[in-house]
Scaffold this motif. Structure first.
Motif, PDB file in Angstrom:
ATOM      1  N   ASP A   9       4.306  -2.644  10.463  1.00 57.34           N
ATOM      2  CA  ASP A   9       5.559  -2.531  11.204  1.00 57.34           C
ATOM      3  C   ASP A   9       6.135  -1.130  10.985  1.00 57.34           C
ATOM      4  O   ASP A   9       5.610  -0.326  10.209  1.00 57.34           O
ATOM      5  CB  ASP A   9       6.561  -3.629  10.812  1.00 57.34           C
ATOM      6  CG  ASP A   9       6.944  -3.606   9.340  1.00 57.34           C
ATOM      7  OD1 ASP A   9       6.823  -2.547   8.683  1.00 57.34           O
ATOM      8  OD2 ASP A   9       7.382  -4.652   8.828  1.00 57.34           O
ATOM      9  N   TYR A  10       7.196  -0.832  11.683  1.00 57.21           N
ATOM     10  CA  TYR A  10       7.804   0.502  11.685  1.00 57.21           C
ATOM     11  C   TYR A  10       8.181   0.942  10.271  1.00 57.21           C
ATOM     12  O   TYR A  10       7.876   2.063   9.847  1.00 57.21           O
ATOM     13  CB  TYR A  10       9.036   0.459  12.588  1.00 57.21           C
ATOM     14  CG  TYR A  10       9.706   1.791  12.848  1.00 57.21           C
ATOM     15  CD1 TYR A  10       9.460   2.479  14.033  1.00 57.21           C
ATOM     16  CD2 TYR A  10      10.608   2.338  11.939  1.00 57.21           C
ATOM     17  CE1 TYR A  10      10.093   3.683  14.297  1.00 57.21           C
ATOM     18  CE2 TYR A  10      11.225   3.543  12.194  1.00 57.21           C
ATOM     19  CZ  TYR A  10      10.963   4.216  13.376  1.00 57.21           C
ATOM     20  OH  TYR A  10      11.586   5.412  13.627  1.00 57.21           O
ATOM     21  N   GLU A  11       8.839   0.048   9.540  1.00 59.61           N
ATOM     22  CA  GLU A  11       9.314   0.386   8.192  1.00 59.61           C
ATOM     23  C   GLU A  11       8.154   0.676   7.248  1.00 59.61           C
ATOM     24  O   GLU A  11       8.231   1.573   6.404  1.00 59.61           O
ATOM     25  CB  GLU A  11      10.184  -0.745   7.631  1.00 59.61           C
ATOM     26  CG  GLU A  11      11.535  -0.912   8.304  1.00 59.61           C
ATOM     27  CD  GLU A  11      11.444  -1.537   9.699  1.00 59.61           C
ATOM     28  OE1 GLU A  11      10.418  -2.200  10.006  1.00 59.61           O
ATOM     29  OE2 GLU A  11      12.389  -1.345  10.485  1.00 59.61           O
ATOM     30  N   PHE A  12       7.081  -0.066   7.380  1.00 54.65           N
ATOM     31  CA  PHE A  12       5.916   0.165   6.530  1.00 54.65           C
ATOM     32  C   PHE A  12       5.339   1.553   6.785  1.00 54.65           C
ATOM     33  O   PHE A  12       5.015   2.288   5.841  1.00 54.65           O
ATOM     34  CB  PHE A  12       4.851  -0.904   6.785  1.00 54.65           C
ATOM     35  CG  PHE A  12       3.590  -0.701   5.990  1.00 54.65           C
ATOM     36  CD1 PHE A  12       3.508  -1.133   4.675  1.00 54.65           C
ATOM     37  CD2 PHE A  12       2.495  -0.059   6.547  1.00 54.65           C
ATOM     38  CE1 PHE A  12       2.352  -0.935   3.925  1.00 54.65           C
ATOM     39  CE2 PHE A  12       1.335   0.142   5.816  1.00 54.65           C
ATOM     40  CZ  PHE A  12       1.267  -0.302   4.498  1.00 54.65           C
ATOM     41  N   PRO A  20       3.160  -2.113  19.570  1.00 59.09           N
ATOM     42  CA  PRO A  20       4.507  -1.637  19.928  1.00 59.09           C
ATOM     43  C   PRO A  20       5.205  -0.928  18.762  1.00 59.09           C
ATOM     44  O   PRO A  20       5.945   0.045  18.962  1.00 59.09           O
ATOM     45  CB  PRO A  20       5.253  -2.920  20.317  1.00 59.09           C
ATOM     46  CG  PRO A  20       4.182  -3.896  20.663  1.00 59.09           C
ATOM     47  CD  PRO A  20       3.022  -3.561  19.777  1.00 59.09           C
ATOM     48  N   GLU A  21       4.955  -1.387  17.535  1.00 59.51           N
ATOM     49  CA  GLU A  21       5.542  -0.750  16.354  1.00 59.51           C
ATOM     50  C   GLU A  21       4.960   0.661  16.171  1.00 59.51           C
ATOM     51  O   GLU A  21       5.680   1.609  15.863  1.00 59.51           O
ATOM     52  CB  GLU A  21       5.260  -1.592  15.105  1.00 59.51           C
ATOM     53  CG  GLU A  21       5.821  -3.001  15.146  1.00 59.51           C
ATOM     54  CD  GLU A  21       7.289  -3.068  14.765  1.00 59.51           C
ATOM     55  OE1 GLU A  21       7.769  -2.188  14.038  1.00 59.51           O
ATOM     56  OE2 GLU A  21       7.946  -4.030  15.211  1.00 59.51           O
ATOM     57  N   ILE A  22       3.640   0.790  16.380  1.00 61.45           N
ATOM     58  CA  ILE A  22       3.000   2.094  16.265  1.00 61.45           C
ATOM     59  C   ILE A  22       3.555   3.046  17.325  1.00 61.45           C
ATOM     60  O   ILE A  22       3.857   4.212  17.047  1.00 61.45           O
ATOM     61  CB  ILE A  22       1.465   1.974  16.398  1.00 61.45           C
ATOM     62  CG1 ILE A  22       0.888   1.211  15.196  1.00 61.45           C
ATOM     63  CG2 ILE A  22       0.819   3.351  16.500  1.00 61.45           C
ATOM     64  CD1 ILE A  22      -0.607   0.939  15.290  1.00 61.45           C
ATOM     65  N   VAL A  63       4.283   7.185   5.142  1.00 60.38           N
ATOM     66  CA  VAL A  63       4.302   8.607   5.507  1.00 60.38           C
ATOM     67  C   VAL A  63       5.213   9.408   4.575  1.00 60.38           C
ATOM     68  O   VAL A  63       4.919  10.552   4.212  1.00 60.38           O
ATOM     69  CB  VAL A  63       4.727   8.762   6.981  1.00 60.38           C
ATOM     70  CG1 VAL A  63       5.047  10.226   7.315  1.00 60.38           C
ATOM     71  CG2 VAL A  63       3.632   8.248   7.897  1.00 60.38           C
ATOM     72  N   GLN A  64       6.326   8.793   4.162  1.00 65.78           N
ATOM     73  CA  GLN A  64       7.232   9.495   3.250  1.00 65.78           C
ATOM     74  C   GLN A  64       6.577   9.772   1.906  1.00 65.78           C
ATOM     75  O   GLN A  64       6.954  10.722   1.205  1.00 65.78           O
ATOM     76  CB  GLN A  64       8.517   8.683   3.056  1.00 65.78           C
ATOM     77  CG  GLN A  64       9.442   8.718   4.271  1.00 65.78           C
ATOM     78  CD  GLN A  64      10.563   7.702   4.208  1.00 65.78           C
ATOM     79  OE1 GLN A  64      10.711   6.982   3.201  1.00 65.78           O
ATOM     80  NE2 GLN A  64      11.337   7.602   5.257  1.00 65.78           N
TER      81      GLN A  64
END
Length: 200
Positions: A188-191, A106-108, A196-197
């Motif tokens: 998770d989303y934040e990771f 779900p995070e992906i 990516v940043q």
């Protein structure tokens, strides 16, 4: 009378000792086998907890080119990794009954919905590890995942990407090289944002 009772008690005690010794030996044997088969590795990968793996399992390192591959997708299309050259790619390896994979999916999906214009998500299903092939499509449909799902039906990518646990994720830059340490375990989303940043 007392001799018979004493003999019976003695027999029961001896049987108990034998059973206890057998159980103890089996526990000791299992522990020894696990210790001999497993080597703890600190390979610089980003993971939650310690990974148990062969010493040569460091994976594709940052700065190295991502091994190219071509697989059929869940929809029946041909997918080639090198066709994504020039894009940032999150390359994930998973299977449908793996609890950490289920946890991160779900995070992906949420991340993909927000960043699909900047990042391509490729979730390679390790199909040889599935209980049955239909489980893959059922899982993707049930949870409404929309990212690309190539099918590794012959376990062709485990060696080049050194996938010994699921989920395993690589982060590929626009130049086609690995640009972040691989991640073993759920993301998770934040990771994903952070990884990516830090990519070109």
């Amino acid at each position: 009378m007392y001799k018979r009772i004493f003999a019976l008690v003695l027999l029961l005690v001896l049987v108990g000792i034998v059973i206890a010794n057998v159980v103890q030996d089996r526990i000791a044997d299992n522990t020894t086998e696990e210790e001999e088969e497993a080597v703890l590795v600190d390979d610089g990968s980003s993971s939650q907890g310690a990974a148990i793996a062969p010493a040569e399992s460091a994976g594709v390192e940052p700065g190295e080119p991502a091994p190219d591959f071509e697989l059929e997708t869940l929809e029946g299309d041909n997918f080639r990794l090198s066709d994504l050259q020039g894009q940032k790619v999150i390359l994930n390896f998973w299977y449908s009954w793996c609890p950490p994979c289920i946890e991160e999916m779900p995070e992906i999906q949420e991340f993909y919905e927000d960043y699909q214009d900047e990042v391509e998500v490729v979730a390679v299903n390790m199909t040889t590890h599935e209980n049955q092939f239909s489980d893959v499509g059922d899982f993707i449909e049930e949870h409404g995942h929309t990212f690309t799902v190539p099918l590794d039906k012959e376990d062709a990518l485990s060696d080049p990407y050194v996938v010994y646990a699921a989920p395993t994720t690589y982060f590929i830059g626009t130049d086609g090289t690995i640009q972040q340490p691989r991640k073993i375990g759920p993301m998770d989303y934040e990771f994903m944002e952070e990884m990516v940043q830090g990519m070109d």
